[in-house]
Design a protein around this motif. Structure first.
Motif, PDB file in Angstrom:
ATOM      1  N   LEU A  89       0.851  -1.180   0.000  1.00 15.65           N
ATOM      2  CA  LEU A  89       0.000   0.000   0.000  1.00 15.65           C
ATOM      3  C   LEU A  89       0.887   1.230   0.000  1.00 15.65           C
ATOM      4  N   GLU A  90       0.557   2.181  -0.831  1.00 16.31           N
ATOM      5  CA  GLU A  90       1.258   3.458  -0.834  1.00 16.31           C
ATOM      6  C   GLU A  90       0.244   4.517  -0.410  1.00 16.31           C
ATOM      7  N   PHE A  91       0.520   5.186   0.704  1.00 16.12           N
ATOM      8  CA  PHE A  91      -0.394   6.157   1.301  1.00 16.12           C
ATOM      9  C   PHE A  91       0.186   7.548   1.150  1.00 16.12           C
ATOM     10  N   ASN A  92      -0.656   8.468   0.673  1.00 14.81           N
ATOM     11  CA  ASN A  92      -0.196   9.830   0.463  1.00 14.81           C
ATOM     12  C   ASN A  92      -1.284  10.804   0.895  1.00 14.81           C
ATOM     13  N   SER A  99      -9.682  20.394   4.273  1.00 15.12           N
ATOM     14  CA  SER A  99      -9.775  18.935   4.362  1.00 15.12           C
ATOM     15  C   SER A  99      -8.427  18.311   4.029  1.00 15.12           C
ATOM     16  N   THR A 100      -8.405  16.984   4.076  1.00 18.27           N
ATOM     17  CA  THR A 100      -7.218  16.231   3.661  1.00 18.27           C
ATOM     18  C   THR A 100      -7.670  15.147   2.702  1.00 18.27           C
ATOM     19  N   HIS A 101      -7.039  15.092   1.537  1.00 15.73           N
ATOM     20  CA  HIS A 101      -7.316  14.017   0.579  1.00 15.73           C
ATOM     21  C   HIS A 101      -6.413  12.852   0.931  1.00 15.73           C
ATOM     22  N   LEU A 102      -7.001  11.681   1.028  1.00 14.16           N
ATOM     23  CA  LEU A 102      -6.236  10.465   1.275  1.00 14.16           C
ATOM     24  C   LEU A 102      -6.090   9.752  -0.059  1.00 14.16           C
ATOM     25  N   ASP A 103      -4.889   9.691  -0.578  1.00 16.65           N
ATOM     26  CA  ASP A 103      -4.607   9.040  -1.848  1.00 16.65           C
ATOM     27  C   ASP A 103      -3.851   7.753  -1.572  1.00 16.65           C
ATOM     28  N   ILE A 104      -4.367   6.629  -2.098  1.00 17.97           N
ATOM     29  CA  ILE A 104      -3.794   5.319  -1.798  1.00 17.97           C
ATOM     30  C   ILE A 104      -3.649   4.525  -3.083  1.00 17.97           C
ATOM     31  N   TYR A 144      -6.898   5.082  -5.322  1.00 18.90           N
ATOM     32  CA  TYR A 144      -8.018   5.124  -4.396  1.00 18.90           C
ATOM     33  C   TYR A 144      -7.972   6.478  -3.685  1.00 18.90           C
ATOM     34  N   THR A 145      -9.121   7.140  -3.568  1.00 19.82           N
ATOM     35  CA  THR A 145      -9.134   8.463  -2.947  1.00 19.82           C
ATOM     36  C   THR A 145     -10.322   8.608  -1.998  1.00 19.82           C
ATOM     37  N   ALA A 146     -10.121   9.398  -0.966  1.00 20.74           N
ATOM     38  CA  ALA A 146     -11.191   9.762  -0.039  1.00 20.74           C
ATOM     39  C   ALA A 146     -10.864  11.142   0.503  1.00 20.74           C
TER      40      ALA A 146
END
Length: 177
Positions: A89-92, A99-104, A144-146
């Protein structure tokens, strides 16, 4: 006969002493080696890598430039990588004003991008409260984004629960806002 018994006891005692000495030294070496191995495995689980691709192949299925994802500031973003068996998994986290974008990114064997996994992010906010987010695959961004609608200053702890065709694994990450 008495000499034979005495010799046997002495030889046996010396043999046991040597075995004990060798076993204790080997045991210390083994425990030191096991400690080094455990430390290596733990530190290898999360390693920061630059978004410019220093730790990845250019043909690994995702972009490696600052323009990728949500960053409009032109800053280099660093990501965290967790290896779990044949997956990583690469988490950025991309911190923005509100807000904060979680890019995976999820990769499998031969660093092939996986696009059909089910991801859930469990985030512990700096105040100790928890948020659970579904993290869908964004075909436009090829990751993947949230969006995490939180602006509190402090350390965020994130657990990414991943399910790839029934194979489940977790990645633990932290970031500061």
């Amino acid at each position: 006969m008495k000499f034979l018994k005495t010799s046997l006891v002495i030889v046996s005692s010396v043999g046991l002493i040597f075995l004990g000495a060798c076993g204790a030294g080997n045991q210390a070496a083994n425990s030191e080696s096991a400690t080094k191995t455990a430390t290596t495995e733990t530190s290898a689980k999360t390693e920061p890598v630059s978004k410019t691709g220093e730790a990845h192949n250019e043909n690994d299925g995702h972009a490696h430039d600052e323009k990728d994802g949500h960053s409009n500031s032109g800053e280099k973003r660093s990501s965290q990588v967790v290896n779990s068996g044949k997956y990583h998994l690469e988490f950025n986290p991309d911190i923005e004003k509100d807000s904060t974008h979680l890019d995976i990114n999820v990769h499998g064997e031969q660093d092939k991008a996986i696009t059909d996994a089910k991801l859930t992010a469990q985030v512990q906010l700096p105040d100790g409260s928890n948020k659970t987010l579904q993290v869908p695959y964004n075909t436009e961004e090829k990751q993947y984004t949230a969006k995490l609608p939180a602006t509190a200053t402090g350390e965020y702890k994130v657990v990414i629960q991943t399910d790839v065709k029934g194979e489940k694994f977790n990645g633990r990450f932290t970031f500061k806002r």
